[in-house]
Design a protein around this motif. Structure first.
Motif, PDB file in Angstrom:
ATOM      1  N   UNK A  65       0.857  -1.183   0.000  1.00  0.00           N
ATOM      2  CA  UNK A  65       0.000   0.000   0.000  1.00  0.00           C
ATOM      3  C   UNK A  65       0.895   1.234   0.000  1.00  0.00           C
ATOM      4  N   UNK A  66       0.834   2.072  -1.030  1.00  0.00           N
ATOM      5  CA  UNK A  66       1.731   3.227  -1.082  1.00  0.00           C
ATOM      6  C   UNK A  66       1.392   4.298  -0.050  1.00  0.00           C
ATOM      7  N   UNK A  67       0.188   4.248   0.522  1.00  0.00           N
ATOM      8  CA  UNK A  67      -0.221   5.280   1.461  1.00  0.00           C
ATOM      9  C   UNK A  67      -0.763   6.502   0.753  1.00  0.00           C
ATOM     10  N   UNK A  68      -1.190   7.459   1.534  1.00  0.00           N
ATOM     11  CA  UNK A  68      -1.749   8.694   1.001  1.00  0.00           C
ATOM     12  C   UNK A  68      -0.734   9.819   1.103  1.00  0.00           C
ATOM     13  N   UNK A  69      -0.762  10.769   0.178  1.00  0.00           N
ATOM     14  CA  UNK A  69       0.206  11.869   0.233  1.00  0.00           C
ATOM     15  C   UNK A  69      -0.035  12.783   1.425  1.00  0.00           C
ATOM     16  N   UNK A  70       1.048  13.125   2.104  1.00  0.00           N
ATOM     17  CA  UNK A  70       0.971  14.054   3.217  1.00  0.00           C
ATOM     18  C   UNK A  70       1.271  15.472   2.761  1.00  0.00           C
ATOM     19  N   UNK A  71       1.514  16.385   3.690  1.00  0.00           N
ATOM     20  CA  UNK A  71       1.819  17.770   3.324  1.00  0.00           C
ATOM     21  C   UNK A  71       3.003  17.863   2.373  1.00  0.00           C
ATOM     22  N   UNK A  72       2.820  18.565   1.262  1.00  0.00           N
ATOM     23  CA  UNK A  72       3.893  18.747   0.296  1.00  0.00           C
ATOM     24  C   UNK A  72       4.201  17.530  -0.537  1.00  0.00           C
ATOM     25  N   UNK A  73       3.339  16.517  -0.491  1.00  0.00           N
ATOM     26  CA  UNK A  73       3.586  15.279  -1.230  1.00  0.00           C
ATOM     27  C   UNK A  73       2.513  15.022  -2.279  1.00  0.00           C
ATOM     28  N   UNK A  74       2.879  14.204  -3.282  1.00  0.00           N
ATOM     29  CA  UNK A  74       1.925  13.790  -4.308  1.00  0.00           C
ATOM     30  C   UNK A  74       2.014  12.286  -4.481  1.00  0.00           C
ATOM     31  N   UNK A  75       0.895  11.693  -4.862  1.00  0.00           N
ATOM     32  CA  UNK A  75       0.859  10.272  -5.197  1.00  0.00           C
ATOM     33  C   UNK A  75       0.950  10.139  -6.704  1.00  0.00           C
TER      34      UNK A  75
ATOM     35  N   UNK B 103       4.157   0.458  -8.803  1.00  0.00           N
ATOM     36  CA  UNK B 103       3.074   0.995  -9.622  1.00  0.00           C
ATOM     37  C   UNK B 103       2.555   2.339  -9.144  1.00  0.00           C
ATOM     38  N   UNK B 104       2.627   2.572  -7.822  1.00  0.00           N
ATOM     39  CA  UNK B 104       2.179   3.849  -7.245  1.00  0.00           C
ATOM     40  C   UNK B 104       3.152   4.237  -6.148  1.00  0.00           C
ATOM     41  N   UNK B 105       3.439   5.530  -6.064  1.00  0.00           N
ATOM     42  CA  UNK B 105       4.476   5.979  -5.140  1.00  0.00           C
ATOM     43  C   UNK B 105       4.176   7.390  -4.663  1.00  0.00           C
ATOM     44  N   UNK B 106       4.325   7.605  -3.358  1.00  0.00           N
ATOM     45  CA  UNK B 106       4.221   8.949  -2.788  1.00  0.00           C
ATOM     46  C   UNK B 106       5.602   9.587  -2.793  1.00  0.00           C
ATOM     47  N   UNK B 107       5.691  10.812  -3.347  1.00  0.00           N
ATOM     48  CA  UNK B 107       6.972  11.516  -3.434  1.00  0.00           C
ATOM     49  C   UNK B 107       6.776  12.970  -3.024  1.00  0.00           C
ATOM     50  N   UNK B 108       7.833  13.631  -2.552  1.00  0.00           N
ATOM     51  CA  UNK B 108       7.738  15.072  -2.298  1.00  0.00           C
ATOM     52  C   UNK B 108       7.541  15.841  -3.605  1.00  0.00           C
ATOM     53  N   UNK B 109       6.701  16.843  -3.570  1.00  0.00           N
ATOM     54  CA  UNK B 109       6.497  17.660  -4.768  1.00  0.00           C
ATOM     55  C   UNK B 109       7.815  18.255  -5.251  1.00  0.00           C
ATOM     56  N   UNK B 110       8.719  18.573  -4.332  1.00  0.00           N
ATOM     57  CA  UNK B 110       9.952  19.277  -4.692  1.00  0.00           C
ATOM     58  C   UNK B 110      10.916  18.442  -5.532  1.00  0.00           C
ATOM     59  N   UNK B 111      10.723  17.113  -5.603  1.00  0.00           N
ATOM     60  CA  UNK B 111      11.621  16.286  -6.427  1.00  0.00           C
ATOM     61  C   UNK B 111      11.063  16.090  -7.833  1.00  0.00           C
ATOM     62  N   UNK B 112       9.958  16.747  -8.160  1.00  0.00           N
ATOM     63  CA  UNK B 112       9.332  16.546  -9.463  1.00  0.00           C
ATOM     64  C   UNK B 112       9.614  17.709 -10.408  1.00  0.00           C
ATOM     65  N   UNK B 113       9.610  17.399 -11.686  1.00  0.00           N
ATOM     66  CA  UNK B 113       9.591  18.400 -12.751  1.00  0.00           C
ATOM     67  C   UNK B 113       8.559  17.932 -13.773  1.00  0.00           C
ATOM     68  N   UNK B 114       7.976  18.845 -14.488  1.00  0.00           N
ATOM     69  CA  UNK B 114       6.957  18.476 -15.467  1.00  0.00           C
ATOM     70  C   UNK B 114       7.589  17.751 -16.649  1.00  0.00           C
ATOM     71  N   UNK B 115       6.935  16.692 -17.086  1.00  0.00           N
ATOM     72  CA  UNK B 115       7.435  15.923 -18.224  1.00  0.00           C
ATOM     73  C   UNK B 115       7.036  16.605 -19.523  1.00  0.00           C
ATOM     74  N   UNK B 116       7.995  16.883 -20.399  1.00  0.00           N
ATOM     75  CA  UNK B 116       7.649  17.452 -21.703  1.00  0.00           C
ATOM     76  C   UNK B 116       6.804  16.460 -22.520  1.00  0.00           C
ATOM     77  N   UNK B 117       5.837  16.961 -23.231  1.00  0.00           N
ATOM     78  CA  UNK B 117       4.992  16.096 -24.050  1.00  0.00           C
ATOM     79  C   UNK B 117       5.797  15.368 -25.122  1.00  0.00           C
ATOM     80  N   UNK B 118       6.906  15.970 -25.546  1.00  0.00           N
ATOM     81  CA  UNK B 118       7.720  15.375 -26.612  1.00  0.00           C
ATOM     82  C   UNK B 118       8.580  14.207 -26.130  1.00  0.00           C
ATOM     83  N   UNK B 119       8.615  13.967 -24.816  1.00  0.00           N
ATOM     84  CA  UNK B 119       9.466  12.924 -24.245  1.00  0.00           C
ATOM     85  C   UNK B 119       8.593  11.756 -23.801  1.00  0.00           C
TER      86      UNK B 119
END
Length: 314
Positions: free
Chosen positions: A25-35, A101-117
C-alpha cells in the motif's frame, strides 16, 4: 486508503535472484507530497549495487526497496502542494522505492514531463544527466577543451558526450566498435578501448587532451587519463573511487570520499528537461521490461553492455 501496488524488494544480499515483487500500500500523500501512478522507472547500476554482497552489508536494511527515478501521472495531492494537480505528467528524482506501480513523493523532487518525451526516456533522463553535468562542471569543461570520455556509450557516458559538445568542447569517447556510429551521431570521435588506447586518443585528438571523464572505473581508464591530461584537477571519475585520491583526480558521486555534488545535480534538472524537450539531448532506451522481469533487467545491467537506459514498467 489507496489500493495496493506491485513493488520490487530485495529480500537479501546477493544477485538478482534475491528480488521479489510483492503488493504494498503506497499510502496517502501528506503535506507537500503527491501520489504518482508510475508509468516507467529507470534502472541504474546503483540499484543492484545496493543489494550486492558486501562485508559491510546491513541486514537491518532488508527488505530493501529499489529505484531512484521515475516518470508518472499525479493521482492525488496532499495539503500544501503548490504546483501540481491530479493528471499532471511529471518526472521525479530522487525518489525512494521507484520500482512500483504507485508511489508517494515530495512535490519538490518533481519536474513536469515534456509532451515530446516518452515515458521510458523521461524516467531515464535525470540521474545520468545530472551526473554528467556534475562531471563537466567539476572539470570546468567549456569551449575549446578536448575531452576524453571513458565509456561513452553507457548511460552517463552518452550524456557527458552530448553535454560536452553542447558546451563547445571537442569530444573523444571510448567504446566498443559496435557503438562508434552512435557516438559519431552524438558529436564524438570514437576510439576503441584496449591495448594502445593512449596512442589512439593522441592520434584522434591531434592536440593536448585537456579534460578526462571516467564513467567506467577501470585501471585502463584512470591510467590513460593521468597520462594524457596534464592538470589532474580536470580529471574526474564516477567509478574509480579506490584509486582517485592516490592519483589526485576528482571522485564524484556516491562513492567513498567522493563529492556528491548535490546542489549542482539538483540545479541541473530544469536544464536537462529543457534540452530533452527541444530534442537537443537524446535519451537512448536500450530495453523496457515489465516489473516482474526486474531480475532479467538487472542481469542485463550488470553485464554492462546495454547501449542506453534500461526501464521497468508496472
Amino acid at each position: 486508503m489507496t489500493d495496493t501496488s506491485p513493488t520490487v524488494i530485495a529480500v537479501g544480499y546477493g544477485g538478482p535472484d534475491v528480488l521479489r515483487v510483492i503488493e504494498i500500500d503506497p499510502g496517502d500523500p501528506g503535506p507537500g507530497e503527491v501520489l504518482l501512478d508510475i508509468r516507467a522507472a529507470a534502472v541504474n547500476p546503483i540499484d543492484w549495487k545496493l543489494y550486492a554482497p558486501s562485508p559491510h552489508a546491513d541486514p537491518t536494511r532488508l527488505p530493501m526497496r529499489l529505484g531512484f527515478e521515475v516518470a508518472g501521472v499525479v493521482a492525488a495531492v496532499g495539503p500544501s502542494v503548490r504546483w501540481l494537480s491530479p493528471g499532471d505528467e511529471v518526472i521525479a528524482w530522487r525518489v525512494r522505492g521507484g520500482y512500483t506501480g504507485r508511489l508517494v513523493v515530495p512535490e519538490q523532487v518533481t519536474v513536469r514531463k515534456p509532451a515530446s518525451l516518452d515515458w521510458a526516456a523521461a524516467s531515464g533522463l535525470l540521474l545520468t544527466g545530472a551526473t554528467a553535468v556534475h562531471t563537466l562542471t567539476a572539470t570546468r569543461t567549456g569551449t575549446g577543451d578536448v575531452v576524453l570520455v571513458h565509456g561513452g556509450s553507457g548511460g552517463v557516458g552518452r550524456m557527458v558526450v552530448q553535454l560536452a559538445a553542447l558546451r563547445g568542447a571537442r569530444v573523444i569517447a571510448t567504446a566498443s566498435p559496435a557503438s562508434h556510429d552512435d557516438l559519431r551521431a552524438l558529436g564524438a570521435e570514437p576510439v576503441a578501448y584496449g591495448t594502445g588506447l593512449v596512442e589512439r586518443v593522441r592520434e584522434a585528438a591531434g592536440a593536448p587532451v585537456t579534460v578526462a571523464i571516467d564513467t567506467v572505473g577501470s585501471d585502463e581508464a584512470l591510467d590513460s587519463s593521468v597520462e594524457l591530461v596534464a592538470d589532474r584537477t580536470r580529471i574526474a571519475t564516477i567509478a574509480g573511487f579506490a584509486r582517485a585520491a592516490g592519483l589526485g583526480v576528482l571522485a564524484l558521486g556516491g562513492g567513498p570520499g567522493a563529492d556528491p555534488g548535490t546542489q549542482v545535480r539538483e540545479a541541473a534538472r530544469a536544464q536537462l528537461v529543457e534540452l530533452a524537450a527541444d530534442q537537443a539531448l537524446d535519451v537512448a532506451v536500450a530495453g523496457v521490461y515489465p516489473l516482474d522481469q526486474v531480475a532479467l533487467a538487472h542481469e542485463v545491467s550488470r553485464a554492462g553492455h546495454a547501449r542506453g537506459k534500461l526501464v521497468l514498467t508496472p
